[in-house]
Write an enzyme that holds these catalytic residues in place. Sequence first.
Site, PDB file in Angstrom:
ATOM      1  N   HIS B 132       0.868  -1.180   0.000  1.00  0.00           N
ATOM      2  CA  HIS B 132       0.000   0.000   0.000  1.00  0.00           C
ATOM      3  C   HIS B 132       0.907   1.233   0.000  1.00  0.00           C
ATOM      4  O   HIS B 132       2.003   1.187   0.551  1.00  0.00           O
ATOM      5  CB  HIS B 132      -0.835  -0.057   1.283  1.00  0.00           C
ATOM      6  N   ASP B 209       2.981  -4.522   7.893  1.00  0.00           N
ATOM      7  CA  ASP B 209       1.752  -3.755   7.724  1.00  0.00           C
ATOM      8  C   ASP B 209       0.600  -4.749   7.834  1.00  0.00           C
ATOM      9  O   ASP B 209       0.305  -5.501   6.902  1.00  0.00           O
ATOM     10  CB  ASP B 209       1.760  -3.061   6.360  1.00  0.00           C
ATOM     11  N   GLN B 212      -4.729  -5.220   7.004  1.00  0.00           N
ATOM     12  CA  GLN B 212      -5.798  -6.110   6.554  1.00  0.00           C
ATOM     13  C   GLN B 212      -5.824  -7.428   7.316  1.00  0.00           C
ATOM     14  O   GLN B 212      -6.825  -8.139   7.273  1.00  0.00           O
ATOM     15  CB  GLN B 212      -5.646  -6.421   5.046  1.00  0.00           C
ATOM     16  N   LYS B 235     -10.676  -0.458  10.153  1.00  0.00           N
ATOM     17  CA  LYS B 235     -10.906  -1.649   9.327  1.00  0.00           C
ATOM     18  C   LYS B 235     -11.292  -2.851  10.182  1.00  0.00           C
ATOM     19  O   LYS B 235     -11.485  -3.943   9.666  1.00  0.00           O
ATOM     20  CB  LYS B 235      -9.651  -1.985   8.521  1.00  0.00           C
ATOM     21  N   CYS B 375      -4.639   2.492  -3.681  1.00  0.00           N
ATOM     22  CA  CYS B 375      -3.412   2.997  -3.049  1.00  0.00           C
ATOM     23  C   CYS B 375      -2.280   1.991  -3.190  1.00  0.00           C
ATOM     24  O   CYS B 375      -1.446   1.843  -2.296  1.00  0.00           O
ATOM     25  CB  CYS B 375      -3.614   3.330  -1.576  1.00  0.00           C
TER      26      CYS B 375
HETATM   27  C1  LIG Z   1      -2.560  -2.811   3.521  1.00  0.00           C
HETATM   28  C2  LIG Z   1      -2.884  -1.429   3.989  1.00  0.00           C
HETATM   29  N1  LIG Z   1      -1.926  -0.677   4.528  1.00  0.00           N
HETATM   30  C3  LIG Z   1      -2.172   0.560   4.990  1.00  0.00           C
HETATM   31  C4  LIG Z   1      -3.425   1.115   4.916  1.00  0.00           C
HETATM   32  C5  LIG Z   1      -3.619   2.511   5.425  1.00  0.00           C
HETATM   33  O1  LIG Z   1      -4.544   2.585   6.449  1.00  0.00           O
HETATM   34  P1  LIG Z   1      -4.964   4.007   6.985  1.00  0.00           P
HETATM   35  O2  LIG Z   1      -5.511   4.738   5.795  1.00  0.00           O
HETATM   36  O3  LIG Z   1      -6.007   3.755   8.004  1.00  0.00           O
HETATM   37  O4  LIG Z   1      -3.751   4.659   7.499  1.00  0.00           O
HETATM   38  C6  LIG Z   1      -4.452   0.367   4.345  1.00  0.00           C
HETATM   39  C7  LIG Z   1      -5.810   0.935   4.213  1.00  0.00           C
HETATM   40  O5  LIG Z   1      -6.233   1.407   3.185  1.00  0.00           O
HETATM   41  C8  LIG Z   1      -4.183  -0.932   3.880  1.00  0.00           C
HETATM   42  O6  LIG Z   1      -5.135  -1.685   3.322  1.00  0.00           O
END
Ligand SMILES: Cc1ncc(COP(=O)(O)O)c(C=O)c1O
Lengths: 160, 420
Positions: B132, B209, B212, B235, B375
Amino acid sequence: MNLDSLYEEIILDHYRHPHHKGLRDPFDAEVHHVNPTCGDEVTLRVRVGGSNGQGVIEDVSYDTLGCAISQASVSVMADLVMGKPLDEATKAYDEFLSLMQSKGQLEPDEGVLEDAVAFAGVSKFPARIKCALLGWMAWKDATARALAARETPRTNEETA
Amino acid sequence: MTFSSPLDVERIRKDFPVLERVLPDGSPLVYLDSANTSQKPRQVIEAIADYYGQHNANVARAMHMLGQESTELFEGARDKIAAFIGAPSREEVVFTKNSSEALNLVANVLAWADQPHGLRPGDEVVITEMEHHSNIVPWQMVTQRTGATLRWLTVDDEGRLDLSQLDSIINERTKVVSLVHVSNALGTLNPVELVAERAHQVGALVVVDASQSVPQLPVDVSRLGADFVAFTGHKMCGPTGIGVLWGRYDLLASLPPFLGGGEMIEVVEMTGSTYAAPPHRFEAGTPPIAQAVGLGAAVDYLSAVGMDVVAAHEHAITAYALERLAEVDGVRVVGPSTAQQRGGAISLVVEGVHPHDVSQVLDSRGVAVRAGHHCARPVCQRFGVAATTRASFYLYTAPQEVDALIDGLHEVRRFFGVAS
Ligand SMILES: Cc1ncc(COP(=O)(O)O)c(C=O)c1O
């Protein structure tokens, strides 16, 4: 939301059979615009002709990657501005921008916008307004650059 | 096609008020965008309302009754989250505003750290092609700033990490390996333990990370092999505005602060300051208090259902969706095509129709999906697509909702004239 108010027949036609698509020479300016939220892209070239103070949009050519709305919009826009004096093309741009910002409240001026009136419904779909505007924004930017380039005398006119 | 899940989905759905919404024409809302953000159960909404209605005060610095109550609720949420992820100590749980902030925090403090962890010219940071943007951009920023080099583990055609290069990409110059546990764009579940083992062989730190995975799977940070784990409250049935960085205590204690401000200090002199111990060192200013309380309630909710049951349901609904998608002509899944080692986000391409247009037609039928690059632009490019349509599921997703997606995809093909 009613799909047909968004995907007017004219829009679907232009999407399936885009006009003036493909990058062409000669041109005065080329720009590349993206819609960062969805990755839609357009590369657009403008050729401005005419003499002092009386610019004419001689050619608009483009390549796009995007949804039906953005593809159709750039095709309709190219139809509309090509061959027009700069001030008329700019007026169409202004009118289209107001239409997109109107949340469905504006009765578009068909005399100015021609086929682009079909996009009136898009203004009721906030997420899609950027799609409809992508090509127009690129045209505006490319034209401004082309005009700026004209200020400085052209040297390699036909090879640009 | 059969569908079998250990979860009583109809009972779970009653906990989520928003799922009762209907379209103007009376048809039900089909929410298939949980990887983007999950819906919230009544229990979480009520915990937040109760906090503001009965206990609201600033934490740690108010000596009065409400201040004590809010501090207990806030720190109590930390205890719940520590237990939920198997953290050896509550002091290892740092509250942030989301995953992005948690990842920026680690990237920056590692860049600033003294040796052995600080990033210097010649050092390498390894991430993967399926990250991401939140786990790409912070590392680009700190490697550019420090003169370190960013390297990438690549992804194969099935959407799995290509591990054949593991030993060359992760080498003695590697300082940090940061990777996603479950990909939000492809759904892939990565073998974190294996990558972490290689990283630790060469003395690199491992950041995971888990944005998910913590929502979907039982995650035990003490067994994952990671040194840092980031995830985000919204999430996992919690509110927006709260995220977590878990880090090994000895590491956190050796690292400099991220943001400066109230509550992160020990003593402030005009000539300089000393810093509080973790986790408060990394929590400058008034924290997201109600949000932490809400996340505590979310963790209680998920624990009561049982994370193994949540995971089994996710697996069942994903397998069902993959099978049903295979029935639709002209639809291609980008990412693993079976439910093995996979989470519940399915990216798909409808040949001849842009994802925006796919999602618009689905939305007109009440089916909410996401369209775009999620993203994760590099992985979209890896698969030669500018964007995809993504359906994603959670514990409240019913198989009839997958059926509604399938019907919607047939309509997409008909509407745009690509159905033969
Ligand atoms: C794999 C992953 N990493 C990071 C994020 C970023 O999360 P946040 O927007 O809550 O910081 C997301 C969410 O879109 C994600 O799916």
